[in-house]
Design a protein around this motif. Structure first.
Motif, PDB file in Angstrom:
ATOM      1  N   GLY A   1       0.800  -1.215   0.000  1.00 49.76           N
ATOM      2  CA  GLY A   1       0.000   0.000   0.000  1.00 49.76           C
ATOM      3  C   GLY A   1       0.837   1.271   0.000  1.00 49.76           C
ATOM      4  O   GLY A   1       0.298   2.369   0.033  1.00 49.76           O
ATOM      5  N   LYS A   2       2.159   1.145  -0.055  1.00 50.52           N
ATOM      6  CA  LYS A   2       3.055   2.306  -0.023  1.00 50.52           C
ATOM      7  C   LYS A   2       3.366   2.803  -1.432  1.00 50.52           C
ATOM      8  O   LYS A   2       3.266   2.053  -2.404  1.00 50.52           O
ATOM      9  N   GLN A   3       3.791   4.068  -1.504  1.00 51.57           N
ATOM     10  CA  GLN A   3       4.259   4.641  -2.762  1.00 51.57           C
ATOM     11  C   GLN A   3       5.480   3.864  -3.239  1.00 51.57           C
ATOM     12  O   GLN A   3       6.351   3.503  -2.445  1.00 51.57           O
ATOM     13  N   LEU A   4       5.536   3.576  -4.542  1.00 53.03           N
ATOM     14  CA  LEU A   4       6.678   2.852  -5.099  1.00 53.03           C
ATOM     15  C   LEU A   4       7.976   3.634  -4.903  1.00 53.03           C
ATOM     16  O   LEU A   4       8.003   4.859  -5.017  1.00 53.03           O
ATOM     17  N   ALA A   5       9.015   2.911  -4.620  1.00 48.47           N
ATOM     18  CA  ALA A   5      10.326   3.508  -4.387  1.00 48.47           C
ATOM     19  C   ALA A   5      10.821   4.258  -5.621  1.00 48.47           C
ATOM     20  O   ALA A   5      10.659   3.794  -6.749  1.00 48.47           O
ATOM     21  N   ARG A   6      11.407   5.421  -5.371  1.00 41.73           N
ATOM     22  CA  ARG A   6      12.072   6.244  -6.390  1.00 41.73           C
ATOM     23  C   ARG A   6      11.152   6.682  -7.519  1.00 41.73           C
ATOM     24  O   ARG A   6      11.612   6.976  -8.618  1.00 41.73           O
ATOM     25  N   ARG A   7       9.870   6.739  -7.254  1.00 34.52           N
ATOM     26  CA  ARG A   7       8.903   7.194  -8.257  1.00 34.52           C
ATOM     27  C   ARG A   7       8.101   8.348  -7.673  1.00 34.52           C
ATOM     28  O   ARG A   7       7.327   8.172  -6.742  1.00 34.52           O
ATOM     29  N   SER A   8       8.297   9.507  -8.248  1.00 28.84           N
ATOM     30  CA  SER A   8       7.614  10.706  -7.790  1.00 28.84           C
ATOM     31  C   SER A   8       6.149  10.681  -8.219  1.00 28.84           C
ATOM     32  O   SER A   8       5.800  10.081  -9.241  1.00 28.84           O
ATOM     33  N   ARG A   9       5.326  11.344  -7.449  1.00 31.84           N
ATOM     34  CA  ARG A   9       3.909  11.474  -7.828  1.00 31.84           C
ATOM     35  C   ARG A   9       3.714  12.582  -8.849  1.00 31.84           C
ATOM     36  O   ARG A   9       2.748  12.557  -9.594  1.00 31.84           O
ATOM     37  N   GLU A  10       4.612  13.557  -8.867  1.00 30.52           N
ATOM     38  CA  GLU A  10       4.451  14.666  -9.780  1.00 30.52           C
ATOM     39  C   GLU A  10       5.792  15.087 -10.380  1.00 30.52           C
ATOM     40  O   GLU A  10       6.830  14.981  -9.735  1.00 30.52           O
ATOM     41  N   SER A  11       5.718  15.543 -11.618  1.00 33.77           N
ATOM     42  CA  SER A  11       6.901  16.090 -12.287  1.00 33.77           C
ATOM     43  C   SER A  11       6.431  17.100 -13.319  1.00 33.77           C
ATOM     44  O   SER A  11       5.289  17.042 -13.803  1.00 33.77           O
ATOM     45  N   ILE A  12       7.319  18.032 -13.625  1.00 33.22           N
ATOM     46  CA  ILE A  12       7.010  19.045 -14.629  1.00 33.22           C
ATOM     47  C   ILE A  12       8.295  19.380 -15.377  1.00 33.22           C
ATOM     48  O   ILE A  12       9.392  19.295 -14.814  1.00 33.22           O
ATOM     49  N   ALA A  13       8.152  19.723 -16.641  1.00 31.08           N
ATOM     50  CA  ALA A  13       9.304  20.106 -17.461  1.00 31.08           C
ATOM     51  C   ALA A  13       8.907  21.285 -18.343  1.00 31.08           C
ATOM     52  O   ALA A  13       7.778  21.374 -18.820  1.00 31.08           O
ATOM     53  N   LEU A  14       9.853  22.190 -18.537  1.00 30.72           N
ATOM     54  CA  LEU A  14       9.655  23.346 -19.388  1.00 30.72           C
ATOM     55  C   LEU A  14      10.907  23.505 -20.234  1.00 30.72           C
ATOM     56  O   LEU A  14      12.028  23.416 -19.713  1.00 30.72           O
ATOM     57  N   SER A  15      10.731  23.715 -21.523  1.00 28.44           N
ATOM     58  CA  SER A  15      11.881  24.007 -22.373  1.00 28.44           C
ATOM     59  C   SER A  15      11.508  25.104 -23.358  1.00 28.44           C
ATOM     60  O   SER A  15      10.366  25.194 -23.806  1.00 28.44           O
ATOM     61  N   ALA A  16      12.483  25.933 -23.661  1.00 29.69           N
ATOM     62  CA  ALA A  16      12.297  27.009 -24.628  1.00 29.69           C
ATOM     63  C   ALA A  16      13.578  27.141 -25.440  1.00 29.69           C
ATOM     64  O   ALA A  16      14.677  27.070 -24.889  1.00 29.69           O
ATOM     65  N   THR A  17      13.418  27.328 -26.748  1.00 30.69           N
ATOM     66  CA  THR A  17      14.564  27.484 -27.647  1.00 30.69           C
ATOM     67  C   THR A  17      14.323  28.662 -28.572  1.00 30.69           C
ATOM     68  O   THR A  17      13.259  28.764 -29.196  1.00 30.69           O
ATOM     69  N   TYR A  18      15.299  29.560 -28.629  1.00 32.00           N
ATOM     70  CA  TYR A  18      15.284  30.686 -29.552  1.00 32.00           C
ATOM     71  C   TYR A  18      16.098  30.270 -30.769  1.00 32.00           C
ATOM     72  O   TYR A  18      17.252  29.861 -30.631  1.00 32.00           O
TER      73      TYR A  18
END
Length: 167
Positions: free
Chosen positions: A68-85
């Motif tokens: 019933g525990k959260q899996l090891a080394r696995r986050s519940r949330e993540s976000i990524a942002l990238s921008a290129t000129y």
């Protein structure tokens, strides 16, 4: 200017039988009877003649069904942002990656804390088929943990000279 945008949403549900985890007490790999990972990923892409922008994030509930525990080394949330000129002769950009906290192991109480990394990228056209690419990873030399008692890279610089044959 040519502009395009795309929004993508993905829902997922994974069930895993006999997932291997490392038992820090016995120093042995062990199988979990069952794991479950439901979640959703959202992504927004926008591209113009001079700028590419990408924002993505995921929310998931990675659970060891046996405990019933959260899996090891696995986050519940993540976000990524990238921008290129983008220009014909060069490109400059950055990406930011953030991950929430997560337990290190089913067999310890260690919580690996959330972290955010910032990277810079660049590309310069040297001539006909030649490019000079560069990347600075972990720009702010952030201390972060992916696995307890294992080192993670500090600020790193990568340079690549690339020759590309075009047909």
């Amino acid at each position: 200017l040519s502009t395009s945008s795309r929004i993508k949403a993905t829902a997922f549900y994974s069930e895993i039988d006999n997932l291997i985890v490392y038992n820090t007490v016995t120093s042995l790999n062990e199988n979990i009877e069952q794991a479950r990972i439901p979640g959703v990923e959202l992504e927004y892409l926008r591209s113009t003649k001079t700028v590419d922008l990408r924002i993505s994030g995921s929310l998931q509930d990675p659970v060891n069904v046996t405990t019933g525990k959260q899996l090891a080394r696995r986050s519940r949330e993540s976000i990524a942002l990238s921008a290129t000129y983008k220009k014909p002769v060069y490109q400059l950009g950055f990406d930011i990656q953030a991950s929430g906290d997560r337990p290190d192991s089913d067999f310890s109480s260690v919580i690996n804390p959330a972290y955010t990394l910032v990277n810079l990228v660049g590309r310069y056209h040297l001539g006909k088929n030649w490019w000079l690419n560069g990347r600075v990873e972990n720009l702010f030399d952030t201390q972060y943990v992916l696995a307890d008692n294992y080192n993670t890279p500090g600020r790193s610089l990568y340079v690549q000279l690339r020759y590309q044959v075009r047909s």
